[in-house]
Design a protein around this motif. Structure first.
Motif, PDB file in Angstrom:
ATOM      1  N   LYS A  54       0.761  -1.136   0.135  1.00 17.95           N
ATOM      2  CA  LYS A  54       0.054  -0.098  -0.126  1.00 17.95           C
ATOM      3  C   LYS A  54       1.015   1.048   0.082  1.00 17.95           C
ATOM      4  CE  LYS A  54      -3.176   2.197   3.137  1.00 17.95           C
ATOM      5  NZ  LYS A  54      -4.223   1.801   4.056  1.00 17.95           N
ATOM      6  N   HIS A  55       1.960   0.810   0.971  1.00 13.60           N
ATOM      7  CA  HIS A  55       2.974   2.600   0.801  1.00 13.60           C
ATOM      8  C   HIS A  55       3.205   2.860  -0.664  1.00 13.60           C
ATOM      9  CE1 HIS A  55       5.658  -0.821   1.586  1.00 13.60           C
ATOM     10  NE2 HIS A  55       7.008  -0.197   0.963  1.00 13.60           N
ATOM     11  N   ILE A  56       4.227   1.967  -1.546  1.00 11.66           N
ATOM     12  CA  ILE A  56       3.731   2.300  -2.311  1.00 11.66           C
ATOM     13  C   ILE A  56       3.460   2.533  -3.202  1.00 11.66           C
ATOM     14  CG2 ILE A  56       5.393   1.040  -4.658  1.00 11.66           C
ATOM     15  CD1 ILE A  56       6.482  -0.752  -2.963  1.00 11.66           C
ATOM     16  N   GLY A  57       1.985   2.319  -3.529  1.00 13.78           N
ATOM     17  CA  GLY A  57       1.039   3.132  -4.231  1.00 13.78           C
ATOM     18  C   GLY A  57       0.786   4.072  -3.568  1.00 13.78           C
ATOM     19  N   ALA A  58       0.769   4.852  -2.818  1.00 12.98           N
ATOM     20  CA  ALA A  58       0.618   6.099  -1.977  1.00 12.98           C
ATOM     21  C   ALA A  58       1.633   7.190  -2.615  1.00 12.98           C
ATOM     22  CB  ALA A  58       0.700   6.046  -0.691  1.00 12.98           C
ATOM     23  N   ILE A  59       2.895   6.379  -2.585  1.00 16.14           N
ATOM     24  CA  ILE A  59       4.473   7.513  -4.000  1.00 16.14           C
ATOM     25  C   ILE A  59       3.990   7.237  -4.662  1.00 16.14           C
ATOM     26  CG2 ILE A  59       6.228   7.041  -3.982  1.00 16.14           C
ATOM     27  CD1 ILE A  59       6.735   5.332  -1.391  1.00 16.14           C
ATOM     28  N   ILE A  60       3.374   6.144  -5.384  1.00 11.27           N
ATOM     29  CA  ILE A  60       2.714   6.792  -7.560  1.00 11.27           C
ATOM     30  C   ILE A  60       1.670   7.438  -6.993  1.00 11.27           C
ATOM     31  CG2 ILE A  60       1.582   5.885  -9.382  1.00 11.27           C
ATOM     32  CD1 ILE A  60       3.484   3.031  -8.406  1.00 11.27           C
ATOM     33  N   ASN A 116      12.646   3.715  -4.965  1.00  9.17           N
ATOM     34  CA  ASN A 116      13.659   4.176  -6.144  1.00  9.17           C
ATOM     35  C   ASN A 116      12.078   3.942  -7.501  1.00  9.17           C
ATOM     36  OD1 ASN A 116      15.293   5.010  -8.208  1.00  9.17           O
ATOM     37  ND2 ASN A 116      15.797   3.950  -8.523  1.00  9.17           N
ATOM     38  N   ILE A 117      11.728   4.918  -7.443  1.00  6.53           N
ATOM     39  CA  ILE A 117       9.916   4.902  -8.816  1.00  6.53           C
ATOM     40  C   ILE A 117      10.636   6.064  -9.103  1.00  6.53           C
ATOM     41  CG2 ILE A 117       8.075   5.058  -8.854  1.00  6.53           C
ATOM     42  CD1 ILE A 117       7.447   4.130  -6.110  1.00  6.53           C
ATOM     43  N   PRO A 118      11.829   5.612 -10.341  1.00  8.32           N
ATOM     44  CA  PRO A 118      11.877   6.684 -11.013  1.00  8.32           C
ATOM     45  C   PRO A 118      10.381   7.241 -11.856  1.00  8.32           C
ATOM     46  CG  PRO A 118      13.155   4.920 -11.993  1.00  8.32           C
ATOM     47  CD  PRO A 118      11.736   4.477 -11.265  1.00  8.32           C
ATOM     48  N   LEU A 119      10.526   8.931 -12.011  1.00  5.25           N
ATOM     49  CA  LEU A 119       9.072   9.362 -12.428  1.00  5.25           C
ATOM     50  C   LEU A 119       8.714   9.527 -14.060  1.00  5.25           C
ATOM     51  CD1 LEU A 119       7.160  11.865 -11.937  1.00  5.25           C
ATOM     52  CD2 LEU A 119       8.888  13.498 -12.654  1.00  5.25           C
ATOM     53  N   GLU A 120      10.104   8.860 -15.009  1.00  4.78           N
ATOM     54  CA  GLU A 120       9.937   9.009 -15.806  1.00  4.78           C
ATOM     55  C   GLU A 120       8.822   7.609 -16.851  1.00  4.78           C
ATOM     56  OE1 GLU A 120      14.467   7.624 -15.305  1.00  4.78           O
ATOM     57  OE2 GLU A 120      12.818   9.342 -14.809  1.00  4.78           O
ATOM     58  N   TYR A 121       9.345   6.507 -15.127  1.00 10.27           N
ATOM     59  CA  TYR A 121       8.414   5.414 -15.785  1.00 10.27           C
ATOM     60  C   TYR A 121       7.117   5.409 -15.969  1.00 10.27           C
ATOM     61  CZ  TYR A 121      12.668   1.969 -14.270  1.00 10.27           C
ATOM     62  OH  TYR A 121      13.705   1.836 -14.746  1.00 10.27           O
ATOM     63  N   LEU A 122       6.747   6.689 -15.068  1.00  8.33           N
ATOM     64  CA  LEU A 122       4.998   6.554 -14.801  1.00  8.33           C
ATOM     65  C   LEU A 122       5.196   7.703 -15.999  1.00  8.33           C
ATOM     66  CD1 LEU A 122       5.795   6.833 -11.122  1.00  8.33           C
ATOM     67  CD2 LEU A 122       4.259   5.783 -12.517  1.00  8.33           C
ATOM     68  N   VAL A 123       5.687   9.056 -16.078  1.00  7.25           N
ATOM     69  CA  VAL A 123       4.719  10.159 -17.172  1.00  7.25           C
ATOM     70  C   VAL A 123       5.325  10.267 -18.646  1.00  7.25           C
ATOM     71  CG1 VAL A 123       5.434  12.495 -17.285  1.00  7.25           C
ATOM     72  CG2 VAL A 123       5.712  11.292 -14.906  1.00  7.25           C
ATOM     73  N   ASN A 124       6.807   9.220 -18.808  1.00  3.94           N
ATOM     74  CA  ASN A 124       6.845   8.857 -20.176  1.00  3.94           C
ATOM     75  C   ASN A 124       5.405   8.678 -21.361  1.00  3.94           C
ATOM     76  OD1 ASN A 124       9.147  10.577 -19.709  1.00  3.94           O
ATOM     77  ND2 ASN A 124      10.695   8.644 -20.148  1.00  3.94           N
ATOM     78  N   PRO A 125       5.547   7.201 -20.301  1.00 10.73           N
ATOM     79  CA  PRO A 125       4.252   6.297 -21.548  1.00 10.73           C
ATOM     80  C   PRO A 125       2.682   7.426 -21.598  1.00 10.73           C
ATOM     81  CG  PRO A 125       4.921   5.128 -19.583  1.00 10.73           C
ATOM     82  CD  PRO A 125       5.871   6.533 -19.627  1.00 10.73           C
TER      83      PRO A 125
END
Length: 307
Positions: free
Chosen positions: A102-108, A202-211
């Motif tokens: 859950k905590h990882i989902g909250a970061i995303i 470590n959740i690289p922002l580009e993994y989320l934003v680029n797509p």
């Protein structure tokens, strides 16, 4: 600035003020001061908003002095609902995870919401009194993007697998993220999609934003992030938002570059923040030098003591 730009600024800031009604008086004053500063030269100011009955002045006493602050009116709320919500498409993301992660989902969720993207997490966003199955069906039906946080725990959850199946059937954008190499290749109907390896640190922002940028070119999420930058109240918040914007400095339009410059030169919390002053703004200038008005470039360079 034409009338359409002025109206957009009023809408943006009224929307912020509406959210602020749940917060503190100091922020309410801050927002109105920003509004007045931005629009004074174009005859739209606090008096204009009061005259239009979009905001209402209120008084409070701190024991020594009487202060004025402002709240948004019912008419102001209606103005927002009839303009922003109808004219601005907001992307919706469904984050699927086992409760252990859950905590990882909250970061995303926090990362994406800084771009103006609405995120749904079942455990956070479903009230106890709601019929949660129906709410999950509704959120899956409304979602534009599905982000599964893949792990052994995810595979072991019957709900996660069913959520993924429904999202696959809808053929919406998938952004699979894996917490270990073993689960990097999604399974079942997701198996043709390649997962990105992340960790809770470590959740690289580009993994989320680029797509998202690639798949929704008509929805300018970078403009949403610049809107957030406009409301910065602290050094750390300024650094966080600039850090999010930094990978996309080279994708900004001339108008967006100009707005970042205007925001940065009028907000001490941005141009004086350590990493903004030393790192982000010098890089921003280097990347966008030819897009920046000469006088504005000189002012910004002086503020950050760029030689």
């Amino acid at each position: 600035m034409d009338n359409k730009d002025i109206q957009r600024k009023i809408l943006e800031l009224l929307f912020k003020l509406r959210l602020d009604n749940k917060m503190d008086l100091a922020l309410s004053n801050f927002i109105i001061e920003k509004l007045s500063l931005t629009l004074t030269a174009y005859e739209y100011n606090i008096d204009y908003l009061i005259e239009k009955e979009f905001i209402e002045p209120k008084m409070y006493t701190d024991g020594f002095m009487t202060h004025t602050y402002y709240i948004i009116s019912v008419k102001g709320i209606d103005f927002i609902d009839n303009n922003i919500k109808l004219n601005k498409k907001m992307l919706k993301v469904f984050i699927s995870y086992n409760n252990v992660e859950k905590h990882i989902g909250a970061i995303i969720k926090e990362m994406l919401e800084s771009f103006g993207i609405e995120c749904f997490m079942a455990h956070d966003d479903i009230g106890v009194s709601e019929e949660w199955k129906q709410r999950i069906f509704k959120e899956l039906n409304d979602a534009d993007i599905f982000i599964p946080i893949l792990s052994d725990n995810f595979r072991g959850s019957e709900w996660c697998s069913q959520e993924a199946g429904i999202a696959c059937f809808r053929n919406i954008l998938f952004i699979p993220l894996s917490l270990d190499k073993k689960n990097r290749i999604p399974y079942g109907f997701m198996s043709h999609r390649q997962g990105k390896l992340i960790s809770k640190y470590n959740i690289p922002l580009e993994y989320l934003v680029n797509p998202i940028v690639d798949n929704f070119p008509k929805i300018n999420i970078l403009a949403n992030l610049i809107d957030e930058l406009f409301m910065v109240r602290g050094f750390r918040e300024a650094e966080r938002l600039m850090s999010n914007l930094e990978p996309y400095f080279n994708k900004l339009s001339i108008a967006e570059v100009d707005r970042v410059v205007d925001i940065s030169t009028t907000n001490y919390q941005i141009y004086a923040a350590g990493r903004c002053k030393r790192e982000y703004l010098p890089k921003f200038i280097n990347v966008n030098n030819e897009k920046i008005d000469e006088e504005k470039l000189k002012k910004l360079s002086e503020l950050i003591e760029l030689k």
